[in-house]
Design an enzyme around this catalytic site. Sequence first.
Site, short mmCIF file in Angstrom:
data_model
loop_
_atom_site.label_atom_id
_atom_site.label_comp_id
_atom_site.label_asym_id
_atom_site.label_seq_id
_atom_site.Cartn_x
_atom_site.Cartn_y
_atom_site.Cartn_z
CG ASP A 157 -2.14 -0.74 1.10
OD1 ASP A 157 -2.52 -1.28 -0.04
OD2 ASP A 157 -2.78 -1.25 2.00
CE LYS B 33 -7.77 0.22 -2.52
NZ LYS B 33 -8.98 -0.44 -1.80
CG MET C 209 -7.28 7.07 6.71
SD MET C 209 -8.14 5.74 6.15
CE MET C 209 -9.40 5.53 7.41
#
Length: 254
Positions: free
Chosen positions: A36, A58, A170
């Site tokens: 990731d 991502k 996030m």
Amino acid sequence: MTQGKVWLVGAGPGDAELLTLKALRILQEADVIVYDALVSKEILCLLPEEVRRIYVGKRSGRHAAGQSEINQILLQEAKAGHKVVRLKGGDPFVFGRGGEELMLLAEQGVAFEVVPGITSAVAVPAYAGIPVTHRGSSSSFHVITGHVAGPDTIDYEALVHLHATLIFLMGAGTLSYICEQLIKAGMDAHTPAAMIENGTLPGQREVLATVESLPKKAQQACGYCSGRRGFFYGKFVLEAVSTATRQDLCFNAF
């Protein structure tokens, strides 16, 4: 052909020395590593040169691969007889979608193993000298996604009534909204708060403020940055900082 196996491995919050011994061993034995965006460069430097790497990171608005494509990569590589590591930042089961991948592997009869990693939700504030629990101040902590912060997905009143340390991951794009909703739900606007960027890495930076002032101070300090950020709210956030030296915490001045 002998079927391979998939290891869901947590890489930890970034500092390579926080990678577990088991994770390091499995990485060194892997045929393929599917990794990731949140896996740090320090961790990537530990990977064997000959191992095949597949990047599926991502970032906000930029996805190298969708989740369905990632699922297919894991299945194809394992069924080809390979030792496959699905390497994720932090812990694979803390906002890492590891559960979805585990269910898929189980449904397809692919052998798998989970190797937990140190979650940034605890390690990052610790690197800033902020404990997530403290006797007499906070008896619990709660980790919440800031990626989807709407009132239909997060019960802000319930969170405020917990009187606990709240950790939003996030949430860089929704920081102002989160703070507004916490205050609207009854949180004291002067509740201590902190934003930590690039936690556990050499470029770690902290912004200390209140729930009310954090969005503005964070924008002033890090508005031009694109690093990894976490947000922390609770009575003990600033108390911890006030009882330690700036040298001990390696704070940057903003």
